[in-house]
Design a protein around this motif. Structure first.
Motif, PDB file in Angstrom:
ATOM      1  N   UNK A  74       0.866  -1.175   0.000  1.00 34.16           N
ATOM      2  CA  UNK A  74       0.000   0.000   0.000  1.00 34.16           C
ATOM      3  C   UNK A  74       0.906   1.229   0.000  1.00 34.16           C
ATOM      4  N   UNK A  75       0.755   2.064  -0.996  1.00 28.74           N
ATOM      5  CA  UNK A  75       1.610   3.249  -1.112  1.00 28.74           C
ATOM      6  C   UNK A  75       0.881   4.460  -0.541  1.00 28.74           C
ATOM      7  N   UNK A  87     -16.841  -3.307   4.648  1.00 31.65           N
ATOM      8  CA  UNK A  87     -16.510  -3.973   5.913  1.00 31.65           C
ATOM      9  C   UNK A  87     -15.141  -3.540   6.420  1.00 31.65           C
ATOM     10  N   UNK A  88     -14.241  -3.199   5.503  1.00 32.91           N
ATOM     11  CA  UNK A  88     -12.895  -2.800   5.931  1.00 32.91           C
ATOM     12  C   UNK A  88     -12.917  -1.474   6.681  1.00 32.91           C
ATOM     13  N   UNK A 126     -13.838   7.824  11.749  1.00 28.65           N
ATOM     14  CA  UNK A 126     -13.600   7.372  10.384  1.00 28.65           C
ATOM     15  C   UNK A 126     -12.103   7.140  10.189  1.00 28.65           C
ATOM     16  N   UNK A 127     -11.699   5.927   9.860  1.00 27.92           N
ATOM     17  CA  UNK A 127     -10.269   5.672   9.600  1.00 27.92           C
ATOM     18  C   UNK A 127      -9.835   6.333   8.303  1.00 27.92           C
ATOM     19  N   UNK A 128      -8.563   6.632   8.178  1.00 27.75           N
ATOM     20  CA  UNK A 128      -8.061   7.186   6.929  1.00 27.75           C
ATOM     21  C   UNK A 128      -8.119   6.109   5.846  1.00 27.75           C
ATOM     22  N   UNK A 179      -7.170   0.643   3.460  1.00 28.95           N
ATOM     23  CA  UNK A 179      -6.483  -0.159   2.443  1.00 28.95           C
ATOM     24  C   UNK A 179      -5.609  -1.235   3.083  1.00 28.95           C
ATOM     25  N   UNK A 180      -4.953  -0.913   4.176  1.00 28.09           N
ATOM     26  CA  UNK A 180      -4.135  -1.903   4.876  1.00 28.09           C
ATOM     27  C   UNK A 180      -5.010  -3.030   5.420  1.00 28.09           C
ATOM     28  N   UNK A 181      -6.157  -2.677   5.993  1.00 28.29           N
ATOM     29  CA  UNK A 181      -7.088  -3.686   6.503  1.00 28.29           C
ATOM     30  C   UNK A 181      -7.552  -4.602   5.379  1.00 28.29           C
ATOM     31  N   UNK A 182      -7.865  -4.026   4.236  1.00 32.32           N
ATOM     32  CA  UNK A 182      -8.241  -4.806   3.065  1.00 32.32           C
ATOM     33  C   UNK A 182      -7.138  -5.792   2.684  1.00 32.32           C
ATOM     34  N   UNK A 183      -5.898  -5.308   2.666  1.00 31.33           N
ATOM     35  CA  UNK A 183      -4.772  -6.147   2.267  1.00 31.33           C
ATOM     36  C   UNK A 183      -4.534  -7.287   3.258  1.00 31.33           C
TER      37      UNK A 183
END
Length: 362
Positions: free
Chosen positions: A144-145, A257-258, A281-283, A288-292
Motif C-alpha cells: 500500500x503506497x 466492511x474494511x 472514520x479511519x483514513x 487499504x491496509x485492513x483490506x490487504x
C-alpha cells in the motif's frame, strides 16, 4: 525399551502434526463467490495452538522458503497472533452476492450498504467484474503506497514494482516520481473528492476502486460508470472528478466492511451507533491496509507516518505543502491510528519500507 518406544511415539506424533500444519496452508478455501487466500486455513490452525507456540510454528512453516518467495498466509497468521478474532474471510470488492455478507447489511455508509442495495445492483450489473484477475488468485505480496513526503529520495521505485499488487491512494501521481514510488499500479483506491480530476494523469492500466464514505459517493460512481454528465456537485466537501477514463469492467467497489473493521475493531474508534461521527472514520490508508491483511499473504507499506517534530518537512511527496499544514481532523483520530499501525509493525504483521511509522521509535 520403553523409553525408546515412548520417544518414537512422540516423534511420530510431532511429525504428523507438522504434516497437518504444513498441509493446512496449501488448502484453498472458497467463499462468497471468490477464490480465497490460502491463509485462512493456516489462521484457523494457529488459533488451536497456544499463543506462546505461534512464533515457533511460523518459523517451522516459513523458515525453509527461498529468499523472496511469497509466504502463504503469513500476514493473517501474524495478525491473528495479536487480534485473535481476525479469522473471517472478507472479499476485497463487492459482487452480486453482497447481500449475503451480513456484516455490512446493518450499517449505513461508510460502514455498510444499508439502503444502498438498489443502486449497488445496478452498478454491479454494469461492471460485471469483481476480482483482481486470475493471475493474482495465488499467493500475493501486496504493498500500500501512502502519499507521505517520506517517500522522496528513497529510490524505492524498483522495489515497489516487484510486489504482485501495488495499491495507490487518491490522486497521488506516478509520472515523474517513478524513481521513488515505482511505475506499477494494480489499483487506485479513492473517493469522489480524492479522485484524479485530469484524465491524462490516469495510468493506462489499473483498477479504479471506489471507497464509498457516503451514499452520494455511489451516485457519483453511477455517473462515472455510465459516462453520464455530472450536473451538480452539491453534497461533496470539495470539487470532484467529472469523468473517470476507465471501462466499467475496470471499476470496483471496495467492501465497506474494511472501514467498519478498521474503525470499531482494530483502531478502536467510537461506534456512535454505527453512524459517521466525530473521530470515528479511519483514513483511506488504514482502510487499504485492513483490506490487504484479509486478502494478501504478505503486506508492506511505504509513504506512511507523519512526524510532527519536523514541521518544515514535505507533507506529500508530490507537492510543497509542509508537515505543519496538518490540522486536527473532525473525522479522523490520527493518534489512535498511529498506535494501530505501530502495533502492526512491531508485531511483524506489515513491513514499513520507508520507516515513517516507527519514526518515534519501535
Amino acid at each position: 525399551m520403553k523409553p525408546n518406544c515412548k520417544f518414537l511415539l512422540g516423534l511420530c506424533s510431532m511429525l504428523a502434526l507438522g504434516f497437518l500444519y504444513y498441509s493446512s496452508g496449501r488448502l484453498t478455501l472458497r467463499g462468497w463467490g471468490h477464490k480465497s487466500c490460502k491463509d485462512l486455513n493456516t489462521v484457523h490452525l494457529l488459533n488451536l495452538l497456544s499463543p506462546h507456540s505461534r512464533p515457533l510454528e511460523l518459523i517451522y512453516k516459513y523458515g525453509n522458503l527461498s529468499k523472496g518467495a511469497c509466504k502463504p498466509g503469513f500476514a493473517a497468521a501474524k495478525m491473528t497472533a495479536i487480534y485473535p478474532k481476525f479469522t473471517k474471510p472478507a472479499p476485497m470488492f463487492l459482487d452480486p452476492n453482497f447481500k449475503q455478507f451480513s456484516k455490512i447489511g446493518d450499517y449505513f455508509p461508510p460502514f455498510g450498504i444499508k439502503s444502498q442495495e438498489k443502486i449497488l445492483d445496478i452498478l454491479l450489473l454494469a461492471t460485471k467484474s469483481y476480482g483482481l484477475g486470475e493471475e493474482l488468485d495465488n499467493c500475493k505480496r501486496c504493498i500500500i503506497i501512502g502519499n507521505g513526503g517520506i517517500l522522496s529520495n528513497k529510490s524505492l521505485g524498483q522495489r515497489i514494482d516487484e510486489f504482485d499488487v501495488v495499491a495507490r491512494l487518491n490522486e497521488a501521481p506516478v509520472k515523474g516520481f517513478e524513481k521513488d514510488v515505482g511505475s506499477k499500479t494494480t489499483m487506485r483506491i479513492t473517493y469522489p473528492e480524492g479522485a484524479i480530476q485530469k484524465t491524462e494523469r490516469y495510468e493506462s492500466q489499473s483498477l479504479f476502486v471506489l471507497s464509498a464514505f457516503k451514499a452520494l459517493d455511489l451516485r457519483w460512481l453511477q455517473h462515472m460508470v455510465f459516462s453520464q454528465s455530472l450536473r451538480s456537485t452539491e453534497g461533496f466537501w470539495k470539487s470532484v472528478a467529472k469523468h473517470v477514463p476507465r471501462e466499467p469492467g475496470d471499476m470496483r467497489i471496495l467492501n465497506p466492511y474494511f472501514i467498519q473493521e478498521a474503525s470499531f475493531k482494530l483502531i478502536g474508534l467510537p461506534h456512535n451507533n454505527g453512524q459517521m461521527g466525530r473521530g470515528n472514520i479511519p483514513t483511506l490508508g488504514a482502510v487499504a491496509i485492513t483490506m490487504a491483511l484479509h486478502n494478501c499473504d504478505e503486506v508492506a507499506v511505504a509513504g506512511f507516518g507523519y512526524n510532527m517534530s519536523t514541521p518544515h518537512a514535505p507533507l506529500h511527496y508530490y507537492e510543497k505543502i509542509r508537515m505543519s499544514a496538518i490540522k486536527e481532523s473532525w473525522t479522523h483520530n490520527i493518534s489512535k491510528e498511529k498506535e494501530f499501525l505501530l502495533k502492526l509493525v512491531k508485531a511483524g504483521v506489515i513491513q514499513d519500507l520507508t520507516g515513517g511509522i516507527c519514526s518515534a521509535g519501535c
